[in-house]
Design a protein around this motif. Structure first.
Motif, PDB file in Angstrom:
ATOM      1  N   LEU A 193       0.833  -1.212   0.000  1.00 51.33           N
ATOM      2  CA  LEU A 193       0.000   0.000   0.000  1.00 51.33           C
ATOM      3  C   LEU A 193       0.866   1.260   0.000  1.00 51.33           C
ATOM      4  CD1 LEU A 193      -2.846  -1.240   2.364  1.00 51.33           C
ATOM      5  CD2 LEU A 193      -3.004  -0.794  -0.106  1.00 51.33           C
ATOM      6  N   ALA A 264      -4.418  -5.821  -3.886  1.00 46.10           N
ATOM      7  CA  ALA A 264      -4.211  -4.420  -3.483  1.00 46.10           C
ATOM      8  C   ALA A 264      -4.479  -3.493  -4.676  1.00 46.10           C
ATOM      9  CB  ALA A 264      -2.787  -4.236  -2.953  1.00 46.10           C
ATOM     10  N   VAL A 268      -7.026  -0.332  -4.554  1.00 44.33           N
ATOM     11  CA  VAL A 268      -6.638   1.079  -4.777  1.00 44.33           C
ATOM     12  C   VAL A 268      -7.040   1.561  -6.181  1.00 44.33           C
ATOM     13  CG1 VAL A 268      -4.731   0.895  -3.137  1.00 44.33           C
ATOM     14  CG2 VAL A 268      -4.251   0.614  -5.570  1.00 44.33           C
ATOM     15  N   GLU A 312      -8.425  -3.503   2.284  1.00 43.78           N
ATOM     16  CA  GLU A 312      -9.283  -2.310   2.299  1.00 43.78           C
ATOM     17  C   GLU A 312      -9.211  -1.604   3.659  1.00 43.78           C
ATOM     18  OE1 GLU A 312     -11.227  -0.979  -0.169  1.00 43.78           O
ATOM     19  OE2 GLU A 312     -11.845   0.609   1.227  1.00 43.78           O
ATOM     20  N   TYR A 315      -5.895   0.014   4.017  1.00 42.87           N
ATOM     21  CA  TYR A 315      -5.800   1.154   3.098  1.00 42.87           C
ATOM     22  C   TYR A 315      -6.532   2.375   3.651  1.00 42.87           C
ATOM     23  CZ  TYR A 315      -6.049   3.634  -1.396  1.00 42.87           C
ATOM     24  OH  TYR A 315      -5.947   4.558  -2.407  1.00 42.87           O
TER      25      TYR A 315
END
Ligand SMILES: NC(=O)c1ccc[n+]([C@@H]2O[C@H](COP(=O)([O-])OP(=O)(O)OC[C@H]3O[C@@H](n4cnc5c(N)ncnc54)[C@H](O)[C@@H]3O)[C@@H](O)[C@H]2O)c1
Length: 327
Positions: A193, A264, A268, A312, A315
């Motif tokens: 991330l 990921a 994103v 998630e 993030y």
């Protein structure tokens, strides 16, 4: 009262919040060596070092402790190979001092953060708790020694313990209040991330020629909130008077490094710069837990087993806390 040692760290801080939600009374002991004051959402906070017998005696005299949850340890396998003394001192000596203080003050219950690293290179997948313990790094070895200490102190002095062998802890508080802030960070999901957020240039995949479906290493990720739930179930079990036990905590499903990066990217919504590097010595191809025993005996079922949910939640916290905790 529950004593959470290492309650300012990643997993301990989530545990503190979880216990407070459940209406438990909690006191935290932390020396803030790797933890953060900003991660503490309540409870009584005591600053001090686990290795200091005076601190522990003061804690146990002052608070009526029913059970200890022991999260305080150094956790990096690579560092433990460069500087084993640091790991024996904090992890093993810390645990010995704690067990001595518990013995002295008649505290008879402990829940201990152990790790998949106690197994070393697996000979059986998914790994059951009965798998031989052959750690391949000092970190895993210190945890094996600490588990042994719990076992023998239990036999001789009646201290009952539940050792929880976590696989890869991941994700963040589903409410977005708490997250993961290791400095330096070495875990795959936060590093991936960070690459997505421009906090680092890229994410490295170490080894693409393992005997796995896509050639990258496979690991078992378990949501930090699910770990907390397992601790709480373990607490209930100790309260019911059962004898000591060891449990694996994982999803029973592995994801490869490349699968984590792809997941990921979906979270994103853009590609994440990735580089491919040689294998790192000592990295097993696959580490996947059998958590059947925890499911059967603790009644534990992961509530957030999906990899994308873990990513998630992590993030969302990184978006809100681009520099991590303030303190
Ligand atoms: N993060 C993972 O994926 C993972 C996987 C398996 C096992 N574990 C185990 O879980 C536990 C917690 O891991 P984490 O990721 O939350 O680590 P962390 O570094 O975020 O938290 C450790 C906490 O303990 C405190 N601490 C360390 N030494 C201390 C001492 N001597 N006295 C008082 N406080 C001290 C630190 O300040 C910190 O708040 C560790 O025991 C680790 O071995 C973690």
């Amino acid at each position: 009262m529950i004593l959470v040692i290492g309650g300012a760290g990643y997993i301990g801080s989530h545990m503190l919040k979880y216990l407070l939600h459940k209406g438990e009374r909690v006191v935290v002991l932390d020396n803030f060596s790797t933890g953060h004051r900003g991660a503490l959402v309540g409870g009584i906070i005591e600053e001090g070092d686990l290795r200091d017998p005076d601190t522990l005696n003061r804690m146990f005299r002052k608070h009526d402790i029913e059970c200890v949850m022991h999260f305080a340890a150094f956790i990096f396998a690579g560092e433990s190979m460069r500087d084993p003394a640091k790991y024996y001192d904090n992890n093993v000596l810390g645990c010995l001092r704690l067990m001595e203080a518990m013995r002295l003050h008649g505290v008879q219950q402990i829940i201990f953060s152990s790790t998949a690293a106690v197994y070393g290179e697996p000979t059986e997948i998914p790994i059951p708790e009965t798998h031989p313990l052959n750690p391949t790094n000092t970190y895993g070895e210190t945890k094996r020694v600490m588990e042994g200490m719990l076992h023998w102190y239990g036999q001789a002095y009646g201290i009952r313990s539940i050792a929880l062998r976590y696989f890869n802890a991941a994700g963040a508080d589903p409410e977005g209040e708490l997250g993961e802030d290791h400095r330096p960070e070495e875990h795959l999901i936060p590093l991936t991330l960070f690459a997505a957020l421009g906090r680092r240039e890229s994410i490295a995949v170490f080894g693409t020629d393992y005997d796995t479906p896509d050639g990258s290493c496979v690991r078992d990720y378990v949501h930090v909130w699910d770990l907390c739930e397992a601790h709480y179930l373990a607490l209930q079990r100790l309260r019911s008077g059962v004898s000591s036990a060891v449990y694996n905590l994982g999803n029973g499903q592995g994801y490869s490094v490349l699968e984590v990066i792809r997941a990921a990217e979906r979270v994103v919504g853009k590609p994440i710069p990735t580089i491919y590097a040689a294998r790192r010595p000592g990295d097993p191809a696959r580490l996947v837990a059998s958590s059947e025993k925890a499911q059967r005996e603790l009644g534990w079922t992961p509530r957030y087993p999906a990899l994308e949910t873990m990513i998630e939640h992590a993030y969302q916290w990184f978006l809100k806390h681009p520099k991590g905790y303030d303190a």
